[in-house]
Scaffold this active site. Structure first.
Site, PDB file in Angstrom:
ATOM      1  N   LYS A   1       2.590  -3.266   6.507  1.00 60.78           N
ATOM      2  CA  LYS A   1       2.761  -3.472   5.122  1.00 60.78           C
ATOM      3  C   LYS A   1       4.304  -3.093   4.802  1.00 60.78           C
ATOM      4  O   LYS A   1       4.918  -4.088   3.945  1.00 60.78           O
ATOM      5  CB  LYS A   1       2.090  -2.612   4.424  1.00 60.78           C
ATOM      6  CG  LYS A   1       0.416  -2.717   4.271  1.00 60.78           C
ATOM      7  CD  LYS A   1       0.056  -4.140   3.705  1.00 60.78           C
ATOM      8  CE  LYS A   1      -1.355  -4.310   3.297  1.00 60.78           C
ATOM      9  NZ  LYS A   1      -1.629  -5.631   2.740  1.00 60.78           N
TER      10      LYS A   1
ATOM     11  N   SER B   1       0.880  -1.124  -0.104  1.00 61.94           N
ATOM     12  CA  SER B   1       0.022   0.070   0.050  1.00 61.94           C
ATOM     13  C   SER B   1       0.974   1.065   0.142  1.00 61.94           C
ATOM     14  O   SER B   1       1.790   0.973   0.661  1.00 61.94           O
ATOM     15  CB  SER B   1      -0.754   0.248   1.314  1.00 61.94           C
ATOM     16  OG  SER B   1      -1.248   1.230   1.611  1.00 61.94           O
TER      17      SER B   1
ATOM     18  N   TYR C   1      -0.901  -0.001  10.179  1.00 61.53           N
ATOM     19  CA  TYR C   1      -1.241  -0.576   8.920  1.00 61.53           C
ATOM     20  C   TYR C   1      -0.071  -0.400   7.902  1.00 61.53           C
ATOM     21  O   TYR C   1       0.453  -1.243   7.343  1.00 61.53           O
ATOM     22  CB  TYR C   1      -2.404  -0.081   8.264  1.00 61.53           C
ATOM     23  CG  TYR C   1      -2.921  -0.589   7.204  1.00 61.53           C
ATOM     24  CD1 TYR C   1      -3.341  -1.678   6.836  1.00 61.53           C
ATOM     25  CD2 TYR C   1      -2.607   0.280   6.002  1.00 61.53           C
ATOM     26  CE1 TYR C   1      -4.033  -2.035   5.562  1.00 61.53           C
ATOM     27  CE2 TYR C   1      -2.906  -0.306   4.477  1.00 61.53           C
ATOM     28  CZ  TYR C   1      -3.541  -1.393   4.535  1.00 61.53           C
ATOM     29  OH  TYR C   1      -3.943  -2.015   3.297  1.00 61.53           O
TER      30      TYR C   1
END
Lengths: 327, 327
Positions: A155, A127, A151
């Site tokens: 990633k 991402s 998050y």
């Protein structure tokens, strides 16, 4: 050719399964086995002629990873994750699902590699959240990953693991840093980024949508169709050309909210634009300020990844893929 | 002020313990407790007046992290790691020690933070191995981390975790990317980078040393004294000024092997230089080609971190600190 999609019940996962089914082949080889795994049952694609398996399992359970690779899929698409907002609210759950279950998968493959030489292609959905403000525009390929969310951190860690396991020859990995997907089909959700899709999708069907930020906000977009295209292209790409740096910022379209609205006006007229209601939201504006305005994506473009070049095109793709071609 | 050093039996760890003992204080506060932890017993520093504890423990054992923070040290220096070569040979051990035991430590602190508000300063020894070739010169602060070793991968992952745990307020972390430490005291070892130190340290005491690479090889160095200085400065620095990007490439000296040798000639004469025997080693040359030639280290310099500016200085520091001031 056996294919496994982990996270197949999600929006991108289900579109990927349908595209693979429609294509019937990947890298010039017929797809005779397709396994769709997720915590909830994935939807079966329409018209798959081979062996289709829908697996419902908790990726964090001890034997989940091993069971997923038991049939030695040739290509694995790993898309499973909990979203940014949830990973931020539940620190432990975020690390457990977004990091540990990915590492479990990598470890299961490494052990299979050592046992029988198994070495699949593994395409991982990363991402743009791996970068964090302050950000240049455009963001170059060699810009550091300093995420500002758990998050994004998870990633970025998975990207590092993917490179290392690939370097060691345990699998052939490629990390695909997806732009924000626009226009997301479905109904308005509470994600802070939801408005980018809402302000187009809702007016296209005669409904009101709320715009919580200024029209000058610039962000980085690609259509769901492009996202699927990235994953498919990544599954077939010559990794010799990619080299050791296995995580690629995908191409996309850098546009302001104002540019989105003008594209909507061109495609659907003033009537549609009038359905956008301005309701400034300080919190969403603050969150937005830290988001990526756009990437150079030079390496990915040179490697043949392509995305939309105008928001008119993104809107037309939505009309074709979600609204039967008509508004 | 209670201080914990994890990895205290190593070269930098033992010098740090001695420096803290000699200073007697950190950040203007008297040090009344010093705990030295490692898998082998750390050497007690000379002259520590407070409560000294030498803990021998396996950092990968389930309760190691919790036991280390039981007395709630105010400052934790985390230096423990297995070295690059070993992490490359033993994949599982590298991840277990360099990644998992660091994460265990971070988790133990997070749980203590949630239980009683404990929030120590945590200074983590990272490495220039987080970057990987091809590299620009100088490497800017915002260059991406694409390590080419499992060791570098593990350090880069710990950096990401450190930033995220700090952002969430579980501890106040700072990652210090150490240059190659030169001149390493002791005897020649088999590390591929050993020659940088060997070709100076050995001739200074009248012994031969082997140079396996060309004199044009450029690398990034700092003395053991500077390394300790970085850690001490990092323990006291105002983190408001550092902001969210908590991992800093330290300043250092970018020099070619030829420049090292000329410095040796200036400090110890032709006689010393003649003790360097050229024995080209293809493997070491190949490994070297991927190493960092030097960093811009702009942020760290602005934050007050300092290192040597000439190899003459690095050699003189070795003579002062290791050879009693005389050659």
């Amino acid at each position: 050719m056996k294919i496994l999609i982990i996270g197949a019940a999600g929006m991108v996962g289900s579109k990927l399964a349908q595209r693979l089914t429609t294509d019937g082949s990947l890298q010039g080889k017929a797809i005779n086995s397709l396994t769709l795994a997720d915590v909830v049952p994935a939807q079966a694609p329409t018209g798959f002629g081979g062996k289709l398996a829908i697996k419902t399992l908790d990726l964090t359970s001890p034997d989940a990873a091993e069971s997923l690779i038991r049939e030695r899929p040739d290509v694995i698409f790993h898309l499973a994750a909990i979203v940014s907002g949830e990973a931020e609210l539940d620190f432990e759950k975020g690390y457990r699902i977004n990091l540990d279950s990915t590492r479990d998968l990598f470890e299961a493959i490494r052990k299979a590699n050592q046992a029988d030489g198994y070495r699949p292609r593994l395409v991982f959905a990363s991402s743009i959240a791996v970068v964090g403000a302050p950000l240049p525009f455009p963001i170059p390929d060699d810009f550091h990953t300093t995420p500002l969310t758990s998050y994004g951190t998870q990633k970025a860690i998975c990207e590092l693991l993917l490179s290392d396991y690939s370097r060691k020859g345990y699998f052939d990995g490629l990390g695909i840093r997806l732009p924000t997907i626009c226009i997301r089909p479905g109904t308005p959700n509470k994600a802070a980024s939801g408005f980018f899709s809402n302000i187009l999708r809702e007016p296209l069907v005669g409904k009101e949508a709320v715009l919580p930020v200024d029209e000058s906000v610039r962000h980085w977009h690609a259509s769901p169709r492009s996202a699927v295209g990235f994953l498919i292209h990544g599954a077939g790409i010559d990794l010799e050309k990619v080299g050791a740096r296995r995580n690629l910022s995908m191409p996309g379209l850098s546009a302001t909210v104002g540019e989105q609205i003008e594209a909507l006006r061109r495609v659907a007229g003033d009537k549609a634009v009038k359905l956008i209601r301005r309701e400034p939201d300080e919190m969403i504006m603050r969150i937005c300020a830290g988001w990526a305005p756009g990437f150079e994506a030079k390496r990915a473009r040179e490697l043949g990844f392509t995305a939309e070049t105008s928001f008119d095109e993104i809107i037309r793709i939505h009309i074709e893929d979600e609204l039967g071609g008509r508004i």
